[in-house]
Design an enzyme around this catalytic site. Sequence first.
Site, PDB file in Angstrom:
ATOM      1  N   ASP A  43       0.774  -1.325  -0.120  1.00  0.00           N
ATOM      2  CA  ASP A  43      -0.027  -0.011  -0.003  1.00  0.00           C
ATOM      3  C   ASP A  43       0.810   1.159   0.138  1.00  0.00           C
ATOM      4  O   ASP A  43       0.526   2.179   0.853  1.00  0.00           O
ATOM      5  CB  ASP A  43      -0.708  -0.028   1.186  1.00  0.00           C
ATOM      6  N   LYS A 141      -6.933  -4.792  -2.621  1.00  0.00           N
ATOM      7  CA  LYS A 141      -7.751  -5.420  -1.457  1.00  0.00           C
ATOM      8  C   LYS A 141      -8.725  -4.302  -0.879  1.00  0.00           C
ATOM      9  O   LYS A 141      -8.570  -3.263  -1.289  1.00  0.00           O
ATOM     10  CB  LYS A 141      -6.926  -5.848  -0.547  1.00  0.00           C
ATOM     11  N   CYS A 186      -1.745  -2.790   7.804  1.00  0.00           N
ATOM     12  CA  CYS A 186      -1.600  -3.652   6.706  1.00  0.00           C
ATOM     13  C   CYS A 186      -0.277  -4.573   6.847  1.00  0.00           C
ATOM     14  O   CYS A 186      -0.352  -5.639   6.161  1.00  0.00           O
ATOM     15  CB  CYS A 186      -1.880  -2.872   5.451  1.00  0.00           C
TER      16      CYS A 186
END
Length: 240
Positions: A43, A141, A186
């Site tokens: 990310d 996601k 994450c």
Amino acid sequence: MHDTHRRSLLKSTAALGLLGAAGTLFAAPKLKPDGRSALLVIDVQNCFVDGGTLPVKGGAEVMPVINKLADSFENIVVTQDWHTQGHASFASAHAGQKPFSSIKLSYGNQVLWPDHCVQGTDDAALHKDLKLPTAQIIIRKGFHKGVDSYSAFEEADRKTATGLGGYLKQRGIKTVYVAGLATDFCVAWTALDARKAGFEVYVIEDATRAIDLNGSLAAAWKQMAAKGVKRIQSADIQAA
């Protein structure tokens, strides 16, 4: 150095395996990723750096570290948060709720975030300074509207798989190195799920940055250590 102090130091370093045959100190051998290793870059998107909708303090600082690390890996996977408009993890989707509060959803406790990383927006794009030309796959996601997804392996309902585990296993990957944003969400969830799936896991601390919400960073490191995730620095990996 006093003899007693020197003997004490030699004993302790010998116990750590840091002494050579002549009793001299040497550095631990560097880790050398091979064809069965993969770098997971989590990310590193516009939304999570300064100027984004959910900036992680120092988030942009991970990019030069990750770019340099990439030269040491044959296998690289990138992930993107990829939310719908009105996603269940957004505070704006729940009347009277504010960002960074928590509520119970059908699958458990959910931190509510500012609207961020909405599909197709520049905010959700990978940052332009992330240079990973050899990355083979991007896993998106959090695109199911009703459930969040911190982990690159499994959504927050702990039932819905992303397919990453199967992809890595079919590629013969045994060890994963995790970098990116954010350490305590994450990155940590990805590392823990990678362990659960049977991979050897390293988190590269200086290639991550944290949100640290109410002590979440210390809690995440404690959880990861308890499950056998190894905490390293980028300097511990042999340069290409």
